[in-house]
Design a protein around this motif. Structure first.
Motif, PDB file in Angstrom:
ATOM      1  N   PRO A  26       0.913  -0.977   0.058  1.00  0.00           N
ATOM      2  CA  PRO A  26      -0.085   0.016   0.054  1.00  0.00           C
ATOM      3  C   PRO A  26       1.042   1.328  -0.103  1.00  0.00           C
ATOM      4  N   ALA A  27       0.432   2.152  -0.524  1.00  0.00           N
ATOM      5  CA  ALA A  27       0.975   3.809  -0.410  1.00  0.00           C
ATOM      6  C   ALA A  27       1.241   3.809   1.149  1.00  0.00           C
ATOM      7  N   VAL A  28       2.412   4.588   1.221  1.00  0.00           N
ATOM      8  CA  VAL A  28       2.836   4.923   2.824  1.00  0.00           C
ATOM      9  C   VAL A  28       2.507   6.522   2.871  1.00  0.00           C
TER      10      VAL A  28
ATOM     11  N   PRO B  18      -0.311   3.703  -5.562  1.00  0.00           N
ATOM     12  CA  PRO B  18       0.991   3.247  -6.007  1.00  0.00           C
ATOM     13  C   PRO B  18       1.130   2.947  -7.636  1.00  0.00           C
ATOM     14  N   ALA B  19      -0.114   2.949  -8.160  1.00  0.00           N
ATOM     15  CA  ALA B  19      -0.210   2.635  -9.532  1.00  0.00           C
ATOM     16  C   ALA B  19      -1.267   3.173 -10.125  1.00  0.00           C
ATOM     17  N   VAL B  20      -1.612   3.745 -11.612  1.00  0.00           N
ATOM     18  CA  VAL B  20      -2.593   4.473 -11.960  1.00  0.00           C
ATOM     19  C   VAL B  20      -2.682   3.909 -13.549  1.00  0.00           C
ATOM     20  N   ILE B  21      -3.700   3.701 -13.856  1.00  0.00           N
ATOM     21  CA  ILE B  21      -3.858   3.234 -15.344  1.00  0.00           C
ATOM     22  C   ILE B  21      -4.700   4.457 -16.071  1.00  0.00           C
TER      23      ILE B  21
ATOM     24  N   GLY C  13      -5.759   5.606 -19.840  1.00  0.00           N
ATOM     25  CA  GLY C  13      -5.966   5.094 -21.188  1.00  0.00           C
ATOM     26  C   GLY C  13      -5.306   3.785 -21.266  1.00  0.00           C
ATOM     27  N   HIS C  14      -4.247   3.645 -22.252  1.00  0.00           N
ATOM     28  CA  HIS C  14      -3.276   2.538 -22.297  1.00  0.00           C
ATOM     29  C   HIS C  14      -2.049   2.722 -21.676  1.00  0.00           C
ATOM     30  N   ILE C  15      -1.787   3.397 -20.730  1.00  0.00           N
ATOM     31  CA  ILE C  15      -0.514   3.416 -19.803  1.00  0.00           C
ATOM     32  C   ILE C  15      -0.744   2.954 -18.377  1.00  0.00           C
ATOM     33  N   CYS C  16      -0.067   2.279 -17.622  1.00  0.00           N
ATOM     34  CA  CYS C  16      -0.101   1.886 -16.431  1.00  0.00           C
ATOM     35  C   CYS C  16       1.209   2.550 -15.807  1.00  0.00           C
ATOM     36  N   VAL C  17       1.152   3.422 -15.134  1.00  0.00           N
ATOM     37  CA  VAL C  17       2.297   4.012 -14.288  1.00  0.00           C
ATOM     38  C   VAL C  17       2.487   3.746 -12.985  1.00  0.00           C
ATOM     39  N   VAL C  18       3.430   3.345 -12.544  1.00  0.00           N
ATOM     40  CA  VAL C  18       3.782   2.742 -11.223  1.00  0.00           C
ATOM     41  C   VAL C  18       4.663   3.622 -10.509  1.00  0.00           C
ATOM     42  N   SER C  19       4.381   3.863  -9.384  1.00  0.00           N
ATOM     43  CA  SER C  19       5.269   4.696  -8.489  1.00  0.00           C
ATOM     44  C   SER C  19       6.358   4.160  -8.192  1.00  0.00           C
ATOM     45  N   GLY C  20       7.506   4.909  -7.698  1.00  0.00           N
ATOM     46  CA  GLY C  20       8.499   4.183  -7.169  1.00  0.00           C
ATOM     47  C   GLY C  20       8.475   3.255  -6.058  1.00  0.00           C
TER      48      GLY C  20
END
Length: 154
Positions: free
Chosen positions: A20-22, A27-30, A32-39
């Motif tokens: 989980p986020a601290v 932690p991650a967002v989708i 459109g067609h991109i999933c971005v993951v936090s560090g």
């Protein structure tokens, strides 16, 4: 079982639960067609794999292990974001690596090979990606490595 999870099993790797986020982020967002993951930090069983600075406290080999642990945590976030449906994941687009190090440390790229190599070992050609790796004076929780990522999804 997805091909990715089967490949992890063949490599004797276990996908950890998504952490989980601290703080005030996700932690991650989708989008459109991109999933971005936090560090993701190199946590394994709730403990950091490597703490401190490369070139002072942490060996290259331990830092590469930390990069692999961070990459497994990235994959755990992707897994959670796609609801375990790896058929939705097209490819890795980008990795970003942050290496906590002394100013004289100049082989950041070798540390990040731990993450990149693991990803390609697990995903094959769709795991090949562009990458940025930078040295920083410190990371959260005194972690030696942090890895963020971007994936194309369906």
């Amino acid at each position: 079982m997805s091909a990715l999870l089967k490949r992890l099993e063949e490599l004797n790797l276990i996908l950890p639960p998504a952490a989980p986020a601290v703080a005030n982020y996700v932690p991650a967002v989708i989008s459109g067609h991109i999933c971005v993951v936090s560090g993701q930090l190199p946590l394994k069983d709730g403990k950091l794999v490597a703490e401190g600075l490369l070139g002072r406290d942490v060996s290259l080999e331990l830092a590469q292990d930390a990069a692999r642990a961070s990459m497994l945590n990235v994959l755990a976030q992707v897994n959670a974001a796609v609801g375990g449906d790896w058929s939705r994941v097209v490819r890795c687009v980008r990795l970003g690596g942050f290496i906590a190090c002394v100013p004289e440390f100049h082989v950041h790229h070798l540390v990040m090979n731990g993450a990149s190599d693991l990803l390609v070992d697990v995903m094959g050609e769709p795991g090949r990606h562009i990458r940025t790796t930078i040295g920083v004076p410190c990371l959260p929780m005194n972690a030696a490595v942090e890895v963020e990522a971007m994936f194309e999804v369906r």
